[in-house]
Design a protein around this motif. Structure first.
Motif, short mmCIF file in Angstrom:
data_model
loop_
_atom_site.label_atom_id
_atom_site.label_comp_id
_atom_site.label_asym_id
_atom_site.label_seq_id
_atom_site.Cartn_x
_atom_site.Cartn_y
_atom_site.Cartn_z
N UNK A 195 0.85 -1.19 0.00
CA UNK A 195 0.00 0.00 0.00
C UNK A 195 0.89 1.24 0.00
N UNK A 196 0.82 2.04 -1.05
CA UNK A 196 1.54 3.30 -1.14
C UNK A 196 0.56 4.44 -0.83
N UNK A 197 0.87 5.23 0.21
CA UNK A 197 -0.07 6.25 0.68
C UNK A 197 0.50 7.64 0.52
N UNK A 198 -0.39 8.60 0.40
CA UNK A 198 -0.01 10.01 0.32
C UNK A 198 -1.21 10.86 0.67
N UNK A 199 -0.97 12.14 0.96
CA UNK A 199 -2.06 13.05 1.34
C UNK A 199 -1.92 14.35 0.56
N UNK A 200 -3.07 14.96 0.28
CA UNK A 200 -3.10 16.25 -0.44
C UNK A 200 -4.04 17.19 0.30
N UNK A 201 -3.86 18.48 0.05
CA UNK A 201 -4.80 19.46 0.59
C UNK A 201 -6.07 19.45 -0.24
N UNK A 202 -7.21 19.41 0.44
CA UNK A 202 -8.49 19.41 -0.25
C UNK A 202 -8.62 20.71 -1.05
N UNK A 203 -9.16 20.61 -2.24
CA UNK A 203 -9.36 21.79 -3.07
C UNK A 203 -8.24 22.00 -4.06
N UNK A 204 -7.01 22.07 -3.57
CA UNK A 204 -5.89 22.34 -4.46
C UNK A 204 -5.19 21.07 -4.93
N UNK A 205 -5.40 19.97 -4.21
CA UNK A 205 -4.70 18.71 -4.50
C UNK A 205 -3.18 18.84 -4.43
N UNK A 206 -2.71 19.85 -3.73
CA UNK A 206 -1.27 20.02 -3.53
C UNK A 206 -0.78 19.00 -2.51
N UNK A 207 0.30 18.27 -2.82
CA UNK A 207 0.79 17.25 -1.88
C UNK A 207 1.20 17.86 -0.54
N UNK A 208 0.90 17.16 0.54
CA UNK A 208 1.34 17.57 1.88
C UNK A 208 2.67 16.87 2.14
N UNK A 209 3.71 17.64 2.41
CA UNK A 209 5.06 17.09 2.46
C UNK A 209 5.65 17.02 3.87
N UNK A 210 4.89 17.42 4.88
CA UNK A 210 5.40 17.33 6.25
C UNK A 210 4.22 17.36 7.23
N UNK A 211 4.51 16.98 8.48
CA UNK A 211 3.51 17.07 9.54
C UNK A 211 2.47 15.97 9.55
N UNK A 212 2.70 14.88 8.80
CA UNK A 212 1.71 13.81 8.71
C UNK A 212 2.06 12.66 9.66
N UNK A 213 1.03 12.02 10.21
CA UNK A 213 1.19 10.79 10.99
C UNK A 213 0.18 9.79 10.45
N UNK A 214 0.67 8.64 9.98
CA UNK A 214 -0.17 7.62 9.37
C UNK A 214 -0.37 6.45 10.32
N UNK A 215 -1.57 5.88 10.28
CA UNK A 215 -1.86 4.62 10.98
C UNK A 215 -2.76 3.77 10.10
#
Length: 292
Positions: A46-66
């Protein structure tokens, strides 16, 4: 002429020896019976990633995944993966899972089903951030002397729900999109400023809260400009008699909002008082002269 006849069996033996010598000089062929490294069967990536809603700009820091097992019941979910990478990869067995990611106080989650191969998931988080500072006039307040509390307003109450207390200047406060009530405290008395600030998805809102306050040093002296008496107990009151700050020492400092105050000093069984005024940005000494 003498002829010697070589027996057929001897010729066969020579041929066999020649073939053996040739075989010894040829490169060896790996045996098909050699054991190979074990191969994981049935594992899914599973390859995961997050983006800001609306802009779809990738979030590159401050993330915690579970990643949790999705058992489909009300039991406590079992966590099977965790990462603070902006783009983590998880190796999972086939099954159902819940992918959850937090960005400060904002979060997103998704149920997934994995069976084989690899899977790419991008979660959208509707969040931004606040970055706060304090100042008096044009002078920045040192970061260690100002703190911030952030609230979510509810109905008619601007301080409806506390989100974070005692945040420091320049901290990146990651929040869901929305409007927040920010309280800035300069020092540890009554120098307080408030503001309504809006957080937009994918953006950092920078704000400086400007205080009208000053820091004064309290002294009980025998004469103007004289040496301060040690062990003096001070109380700072409003003109109406409300206690704002109490301190003990030769020359304690206190930061106060602009306005008028009454200072009471107690030393060796005697009480002394004086009125004084705070002007924004004017740091100074406030002396009480111990009259006989």
């Amino acid at each position: 002429m003498l002829f010697v006849k070589t027996p057929t069996s001897v010729l066969g033996l020579l041929a066999l020896l020649a073939a053996s010598a040739a075989s010894a000089q040829a490169p060896s062929v790996p045996s098909m019976s050699q054991s190979l490294p074990p191969i994981s069967i049935g594992q899914v990536t599973l390859n995961a990633g997050a983006v800001f809603a609306g802009s779809n700009e990738p979030i590159r820091s401050g993330l915690v995944w579970r990643v949790y097992e999705d058992r489909g019941d009300a039991s406590q979910p079992n966590i099977v993966g965790r990462s603070s990478s902006p783009g983590p990869s998880f190796t999972l067995s086939p099954g159902n899972y819940i992918v959850h990611v937090t960005y400060g106080f904002a979060s997103a989650s998704k149920r997934i089903s994995v069976q084989r191969g690899s899977l790419n998931e991008r979660l959208a988080i509707n969040a931004g951030a606040l970055q706060l500072k304090g100042a008096v006039g044009e002078s920045p307040i040192p970061a260690n002397r100002v703190s911030f509390s952030v609230y979510v307003p509810e109905a008619q109450n601007s301080e409806g729900r506390l989100v974070i207390a005692d945040a420091k200047a320049n901290d990146m406060i990651r929040l869901p999109e929305g409007t927040y009530h920010v309280v800035s405290t300069y020092g540890d008395a009554n120098a307080i400023m408030r503001s309504e600030l809006k957080v937009e998805s994918g953006r950092v809102t920078e704000a400086t809260l400007n205080h009208r306050a000053a820091t004064v040093t309290l002294k009980l002296v025998g004469s103007a400009g004289g040496e301060a008496f040690a062990g003096t107990a001070f109380s700072v009151l409003t003109p109406g008699g409300d206690v704002i700050r109490e301190a003990i020492g030769a020359f304690p400092s206190v930061t106060l909002a602009e306005g008028e105050y009454v200072l009471i000093a107690r030393h060796e069984g005697k009480v002394y008082t004086r009125e004084f005024k705070i002007e924004s940005g004017l740091d100074r000494d406030i002396e009480i002269i111990a009259t006989p």
